[in-house]
Design an enzyme around this catalytic site. Structure first.
Site, PDB file in Angstrom:
ATOM      1  N   HIS A   1      14.678   0.341 -12.194  1.00  0.00           N
ATOM      2  CA  HIS A   1      14.092   1.028 -11.041  1.00  0.00           C
ATOM      3  C   HIS A   1      15.151   1.119  -9.949  1.00  0.00           C
ATOM      4  O   HIS A   1      15.574   0.113  -9.390  1.00  0.00           O
ATOM      5  CB  HIS A   1      12.863   0.270 -10.533  1.00  0.00           C
ATOM      6  CG  HIS A   1      12.082   1.036  -9.504  1.00  0.00           C
ATOM      7  ND1 HIS A   1      11.308   2.129  -9.823  1.00  0.00           N
ATOM      8  CD2 HIS A   1      11.967   0.881  -8.162  1.00  0.00           C
ATOM      9  CE1 HIS A   1      10.730   2.600  -8.731  1.00  0.00           C
ATOM     10  NE2 HIS A   1      11.123   1.868  -7.710  1.00  0.00           N
TER      11      HIS A   1
ATOM     12  N   LYS B   1       6.599   9.772  -6.063  1.00  0.00           N
ATOM     13  CA  LYS B   1       7.633   9.523  -5.057  1.00  0.00           C
ATOM     14  C   LYS B   1       8.982   9.436  -5.737  1.00  0.00           C
ATOM     15  O   LYS B   1       9.128   8.794  -6.780  1.00  0.00           O
ATOM     16  CB  LYS B   1       7.351   8.236  -4.284  1.00  0.00           C
ATOM     17  CG  LYS B   1       8.363   7.992  -3.173  1.00  0.00           C
ATOM     18  CD  LYS B   1       7.921   6.902  -2.226  1.00  0.00           C
ATOM     19  CE  LYS B   1       8.334   5.531  -2.705  1.00  0.00           C
ATOM     20  NZ  LYS B   1       8.131   4.508  -1.658  1.00  0.00           N
TER      21      LYS B   1
ATOM     22  N   LYS C   1      13.063   8.529  -5.340  1.00  0.00           N
ATOM     23  CA  LYS C   1      14.054   7.787  -4.579  1.00  0.00           C
ATOM     24  C   LYS C   1      15.317   8.630  -4.387  1.00  0.00           C
ATOM     25  O   LYS C   1      15.764   9.316  -5.302  1.00  0.00           O
ATOM     26  CB  LYS C   1      14.402   6.476  -5.286  1.00  0.00           C
ATOM     27  CG  LYS C   1      13.281   5.429  -5.237  1.00  0.00           C
ATOM     28  CD  LYS C   1      13.140   4.840  -3.852  1.00  0.00           C
ATOM     29  CE  LYS C   1      12.159   3.680  -3.840  1.00  0.00           C
ATOM     30  NZ  LYS C   1      12.027   3.076  -2.500  1.00  0.00           N
TER      31      LYS C   1
ATOM     32  N   ASP D   1      11.783   9.252  -0.729  1.00  0.00           N
ATOM     33  CA  ASP D   1      12.066   8.048   0.036  1.00  0.00           C
ATOM     34  C   ASP D   1      13.579   7.842   0.046  1.00  0.00           C
ATOM     35  O   ASP D   1      14.189   7.618  -1.002  1.00  0.00           O
ATOM     36  CB  ASP D   1      11.359   6.843  -0.583  1.00  0.00           C
ATOM     37  CG  ASP D   1      11.599   5.554   0.185  1.00  0.00           C
ATOM     38  OD1 ASP D   1      12.195   5.605   1.283  1.00  0.00           O
ATOM     39  OD2 ASP D   1      11.190   4.489  -0.294  1.00  0.00           O
TER      40      ASP D   1
ATOM     41  N   GLU E   1       9.890  10.068   3.586  1.00  0.00           N
ATOM     42  CA  GLU E   1       9.765   8.667   3.963  1.00  0.00           C
ATOM     43  C   GLU E   1      11.110   8.125   4.444  1.00  0.00           C
ATOM     44  O   GLU E   1      12.090   8.134   3.701  1.00  0.00           O
ATOM     45  CB  GLU E   1       9.255   7.831   2.784  1.00  0.00           C
ATOM     46  CG  GLU E   1       9.077   6.362   3.119  1.00  0.00           C
ATOM     47  CD  GLU E   1       8.479   5.548   1.986  1.00  0.00           C
ATOM     48  OE1 GLU E   1       8.557   4.307   2.047  1.00  0.00           O
ATOM     49  OE2 GLU E   1       7.949   6.160   1.034  1.00  0.00           O
TER      50      GLU E   1
ATOM     51  N   ASP F   1       8.734   3.569   7.398  1.00  0.00           N
ATOM     52  CA  ASP F   1       8.596   2.363   6.597  1.00  0.00           C
ATOM     53  C   ASP F   1       9.462   1.254   7.168  1.00  0.00           C
ATOM     54  O   ASP F   1       8.972   0.347   7.837  1.00  0.00           O
ATOM     55  CB  ASP F   1       8.954   2.647   5.143  1.00  0.00           C
ATOM     56  CG  ASP F   1       8.769   1.435   4.235  1.00  0.00           C
ATOM     57  OD1 ASP F   1       8.169   0.426   4.681  1.00  0.00           O
ATOM     58  OD2 ASP F   1       9.214   1.484   3.074  1.00  0.00           O
TER      59      ASP F   1
ATOM     60  N   LYS G   1       3.146  -2.255   4.328  1.00  0.00           N
ATOM     61  CA  LYS G   1       3.371  -3.254   3.289  1.00  0.00           C
ATOM     62  C   LYS G   1       2.888  -4.581   3.845  1.00  0.00           C
ATOM     63  O   LYS G   1       3.397  -5.070   4.868  1.00  0.00           O
ATOM     64  CB  LYS G   1       4.859  -3.365   2.938  1.00  0.00           C
ATOM     65  CG  LYS G   1       5.467  -2.163   2.241  1.00  0.00           C
ATOM     66  CD  LYS G   1       6.902  -2.487   1.832  1.00  0.00           C
ATOM     67  CE  LYS G   1       7.511  -1.373   0.985  1.00  0.00           C
ATOM     68  NZ  LYS G   1       8.279  -0.422   1.800  1.00  0.00           N
TER      69      LYS G   1
ATOM     70  N   GLU H   1       0.677   3.454  -2.916  1.00  0.00           N
ATOM     71  CA  GLU H   1       1.610   3.423  -4.044  1.00  0.00           C
ATOM     72  C   GLU H   1       1.622   2.012  -4.619  1.00  0.00           C
ATOM     73  O   GLU H   1       2.662   1.468  -4.970  1.00  0.00           O
ATOM     74  CB  GLU H   1       3.005   3.857  -3.611  1.00  0.00           C
ATOM     75  CG  GLU H   1       3.567   3.028  -2.470  1.00  0.00           C
ATOM     76  CD  GLU H   1       4.954   3.465  -2.048  1.00  0.00           C
ATOM     77  OE1 GLU H   1       5.277   4.667  -2.144  1.00  0.00           O
ATOM     78  OE2 GLU H   1       5.726   2.596  -1.620  1.00  0.00           O
TER      79      GLU H   1
END
Length: 373
Positions: A22, A167, A169, A198, A224, A249, A273, A327
């Site tokens: 990831h 989403k 990256k 993001d 984001e 964020d 979060k 998410e």
């Protein structure tokens, strides 16, 4: 009847493999380190929380190793011996012993909430105002992937779990190459699903003003945190100029941060979060600030395992301000679980577990398997 006493706090580090690498803006994870926090009460009830930072120290400045030291040496001695019903007072008193360290505090605070809810035989959401929704939309996040791999993963997630939102990256490579990759992916799916990006705060002002309009034209629905966390002026400029909703964020790690974003009119959506905000209590405060100002809230993830994700689900289920979906896919990214009953994902949604506390029970054989020696 008097509340039970907090008798013991234990921690262990788990290293749980992921189903695939990831990629973040500056880091690629192949496994997720998780600090599992266990609280035991005098009536025998036990609760579980997780200390997790997305991608390691580069994101939040903490690691599972630092969290373990902070909890065992400083937070646990300030907590053991107090009533399980005193959570808000305990969390307040932690500030006299430890500044910041929100990820560590979140792991222990959630374990306290879970233990007390299990002692009362009620769902965790009941301690947060009560559940008014049973499920939430769930976006799936792709790492930094080549186009063919990204298309294949999107198609697989649509078929297997009905995801409607994805989403992507960015921020790790050349902006022009990244933008071309994203635009091609959005075009390849031909409007069947929605996409957001993001950038993990990795672009400067000029890069953002040059490339975000291209992504907007390509059909990306949400930006984001494109720019550094402390640059609210640029975030405001992007929010007002580009015409696509902007989500803060990294800029929001406390209720005070949320108030600053509101005052600057620097975003349309706040990513909540429960980990980066220090737990459920400050997450509630942050959501209230956003809601009062008319901003949407999004149930974001630090790639928590099942216990941390379930706690966030109970938070979202009890918080009307969470109007921009979630998410909370962390458990699906793990190759194996370590609970007896998994969180349910289907039809593009994630369902709040039922039962006392978070509703999840530990699988100790699996936990021992992943415990770092």
């Amino acid at each position: 009847m008097s509340a039970p006493i907090i008798e013991a706090i234990e921690t262990r580090i788990l290293d749980v493999p992921l189903i695939r690498p990831h990629g973040f803006a500056t880091f690629t994870a192949n496994e997720q380190p998780i600090l599992l926090v266990q609280v035991r009460l005098s009536d025998g009830a036990e609760g579980f929380g997780e200390g997790v930072v997305p991608g390691g120290a580069w994101w939040g400045g903490e690691t599972v190793e630092t969290m373990q030291v902070i909890i065992e040496k400083y937070l646990a001695p300030a907590t053991i011996g107090r009533k399980a019903s005193e959570i808000s007072g305990i969390v307040h008193d932690w500030e006299r012993h430890v500044a910041n360290m929100r990820f560590a505090k979140a792991g222990l605070e959630i374990a306290l909430f879970d233990a007390y809810a299990r002692s009362l035989n009620i769902p965790l959401a009941d301690l947060l105002g009560g559940k008014f929704r049973d499920s939430l939309d769930c976006t799936w996040a792709l790492g930094v992937l080549p186009l063919d791999e990204a298309v294949a993963e999107v198609e697989e997630r649509i078929a297997s779990h009905g995801h409607k939102s994805f989403k992507l990256k960015m921020g790790s490579g050349d902006p022009a190459t990244d933008v071309s990759r994203i635009a091609e992916l959005v075009d390849a799916l031909e409007g069947r699903v929605s996409f957001r990006i993001d950038i993990n705060a990795r672009w400067d002002r000029l890069t953002s003003l040059r490339f975000l309009p291209v992504l907007a034209e390509a059909g990306v629905e949400l930006f984001e945190q494109p720019t550094p966390a402390d640059d609210l002026d640029t975030l405001r400029e992007i929010t007002q100029r580009i015409g696509v909703p902007v989500m803060a964020d990294e800029s929001v790690c406390s209720p005070a941060d949320a108030l600053a974003v509101v005052q600057k009119q620097a975003a349309d959506v706040i990513a909540i979060k429960t980990t980066k905000l220090g737990g459920l209590l400050d997450s509630k405060k942050t959501a209230a600030i956003a809601e009062t100002a008319g901003l949407a809230c999004h149930g974001a993830t630090s790639l928590e395992g099942p216990f941390g994700t379930a706690a966030s689900l109970h938070f979202c289920a009890s918080t009307p301000a969470v109007t921009y979906g979630t998410e909370l896919f962390g458990p699906m990214l793990l190759k194996e679980t370590y609970v007896e009953n998994d969180i349910e994902y289907r039809d593009g949604k994630v369902f709040v577990p039922e039962g006392p506390g978070t509703g999840l029970n530990p699988d100790w054989d699996q936990i021992k398997k992943f415990t770092r020696k």
